[in-house]
Motif scaffolding. Sequence first.
Motif, short mmCIF file in Angstrom:
data_model
loop_
_atom_site.label_atom_id
_atom_site.label_comp_id
_atom_site.label_asym_id
_atom_site.label_seq_id
_atom_site.Cartn_x
_atom_site.Cartn_y
_atom_site.Cartn_z
N ALA A 79 0.84 -1.20 0.00
CA ALA A 79 0.00 0.00 0.00
C ALA A 79 0.87 1.25 0.00
N ARG A 80 1.99 1.20 0.72
CA ARG A 80 2.90 2.35 0.71
C ARG A 80 3.48 2.59 -0.67
N LEU A 81 3.76 1.50 -1.39
CA LEU A 81 4.36 1.62 -2.72
C LEU A 81 3.36 2.14 -3.74
N THR A 82 2.08 1.96 -3.47
CA THR A 82 1.06 2.29 -4.48
C THR A 82 0.16 3.43 -4.04
N ARG A 83 0.57 4.15 -3.00
CA ARG A 83 -0.24 5.26 -2.52
C ARG A 83 -0.41 6.34 -3.58
N ILE A 137 -2.62 -10.76 -0.41
CA ILE A 137 -3.35 -10.15 -1.52
C ILE A 137 -4.74 -9.73 -1.07
N ARG A 138 -5.38 -10.59 -0.28
CA ARG A 138 -6.71 -10.23 0.21
C ARG A 138 -6.65 -9.01 1.12
N ALA A 139 -5.61 -8.93 1.95
CA ALA A 139 -5.46 -7.76 2.82
C ALA A 139 -5.21 -6.51 1.97
N PHE A 140 -4.42 -6.66 0.92
CA PHE A 140 -4.14 -5.51 0.05
C PHE A 140 -5.42 -5.04 -0.64
N VAL A 141 -6.24 -5.98 -1.08
CA VAL A 141 -7.52 -5.61 -1.70
C VAL A 141 -8.36 -4.80 -0.71
N VAL A 188 -6.98 -1.32 -0.53
CA VAL A 188 -7.35 -0.53 -1.71
C VAL A 188 -8.77 0.00 -1.55
N LYS A 189 -9.67 -0.86 -1.07
CA LYS A 189 -11.04 -0.41 -0.84
C LYS A 189 -11.11 0.70 0.20
N LEU A 190 -10.19 0.65 1.16
CA LEU A 190 -10.15 1.67 2.20
C LEU A 190 -9.30 2.87 1.77
N ILE A 247 -12.70 -6.66 -5.81
CA ILE A 247 -12.44 -5.25 -5.50
C ILE A 247 -13.71 -4.42 -5.59
N GLU A 248 -14.74 -4.95 -6.28
CA GLU A 248 -15.96 -4.17 -6.44
C GLU A 248 -16.89 -4.25 -5.23
N ASP A 249 -16.64 -5.20 -4.31
CA ASP A 249 -17.48 -5.27 -3.11
C ASP A 249 -17.17 -4.08 -2.20
N GLU A 250 -18.21 -3.38 -1.75
CA GLU A 250 -17.98 -2.23 -0.88
C GLU A 250 -17.89 -2.67 0.57
N PRO A 251 -16.94 -2.12 1.33
CA PRO A 251 -16.87 -2.46 2.75
C PRO A 251 -18.19 -2.11 3.46
N PRO A 252 -18.63 -2.96 4.37
CA PRO A 252 -19.97 -2.80 4.95
C PRO A 252 -20.24 -1.46 5.61
N LEU A 253 -19.23 -0.84 6.23
CA LEU A 253 -19.50 0.41 6.92
C LEU A 253 -19.25 1.63 6.04
N SER A 254 -18.92 1.40 4.77
CA SER A 254 -18.70 2.52 3.85
C SER A 254 -19.94 2.81 3.03
N VAL A 255 -20.90 1.93 3.06
CA VAL A 255 -22.10 2.10 2.24
C VAL A 255 -23.32 1.83 3.11
#
Lengths: 140, 379
Positions: free
Chosen positions: B76-80, B96-100, B103-105, B357-365
């Motif tokens: 995440a630091r490399l791709t900020r 990879i799942r944590a990185f996804v 990215v959503k966050l 990546i298209e799933d929205e985190p539950p507390l963001s929507v």
Amino acid sequence: MGDREPTIIAFVCNWCTYTAADLAGTSRLVQPPNVRMIRMMCTGMIDTKYVIKALLEGADAVLISGCHPGDCHYINGNLKARRRVRLLKEILPRFGIDERRLKMTWIGASEGIDFANTVKELVAEIKQLGLNDLRQKMIL
Amino acid sequence: MARAAKISVKDRNPVLSFQEFLKALLATGQVGAVLVPQHLAAKSAVMPTLVTDPEKLGEADPFAPAFPMNAARLLARLTRKPTGGLVAAVLRPCEIRAFVELVKLKQGSLDEVLLIGADCSGAFGNTDYAGYAGSRGIESTLKFHADLPGQAEADGVGLSPACKACEYPVAENADLMVCTFGMDVFDSMVVKANTPRGEEVLEKMKLPEATLPASRDEAVAAVIAARTAYRDRMFQETSDATADIEKLMSYLSNCVNCYNCRVACPVCYCRECVFLTDVFDHEPEQYLRWAKRKGVIKMPTDTVFFHLTRLAHMSTACIGCGQCSNACPNNVPVMELFRTVAHYTQRAFQYNAGAGIEDEPPLSVFREREFPEVTGGKE
């Protein structure tokens, strides 16, 4: 001295439920004096940790009340709050905290009667359920 | 049609052969750098490294059963921000799942990253790995894979519980999947492209075409079944052990509020945690008031509060990598607690952390009409 009365922490929004509570007061409606009001600009700014802290410190119940959907002064803060309450109602029972100790409702600015009734019902419900025994315990 | 290519293994050394693959990847110029775990000079540590010179990949070893930290936060630091070139990242499926999730966050981006995920046979905890590998480096990796499945237990050391309970051993959401399950990893591996970017990269590397053996699906299903069974037993045991606040306090009784679990968590992303702010810098009188009211308080205070708050904040993003337990100096079983609660909170919102990546985190929507039971039937 007899049984302690339930203590209820109420997080209410400034624009609707707080105004309704004020209306209930000025209308001289009779309601139990168990509620400790915490006024927020919006229920959307109630972080989950406020609820957790209140219950761990021994509050017998937490009430969260704001504007009806569609009426929120900040458009959708009330809908965000509902998601957080849903999350807490999943987490708290896993550790033995009855989910009935967390209540969420919508009460509009002109619904003073509804506010008084909600408080009465919640106090009666908590008396039935029993007091929160965490108040006197050492919590790590 | 997904494209797959073969990596022939020379001298029965899959680690060296995969290094050759990464060198070729850098040489084609398609990526400017590779984020990959390497054995450090001391040989008892395998740490993420960022490599731009193909000649410096000599100790690269993504197959080592070592998992000192989840590299998602590093990626995440490399791709900020955009850097103008592609970075390849060789990660475990859970990284990879944590990185996804990050990215959503909005903590990182997928725009300039090539995700390479190898099939994951699990890893030891940090202290266990040091004992297992000693200073043998890549040799210990070859031994680990030769001894699979399950024979690592014979050395008296078990995989970390998080890996035993992980039902996501293959990186379906990587650009390139390095497939080893269901085939002899000492003979060959297959790299399968799962995305257009992966296909493009693979095309230019001109490796021989390959197909995945039929035995792979069976092998993957067997791994998932075994881990799911372990996971479900863990969920039940952990639920029983934390069924009320008293039991939860017992469970967390060794906790000293060091917050290592929060630091190690790849998806706990706040720059300044509220638990480190003045909010929790209580006045001396406050401690005494609490002590007077209850007769006794444990210090440091707010231990259960910390864990419950972190559960509320992060369980919907938890991917069960186990770094919280890995980082715990007093062996509190944090992973088991978080993984169990995360299972139920994610189910409540029909959400699967780290999936598309298209799933929205539950507390963001939110939806305008949902969860009527939360507000007593009032819509």
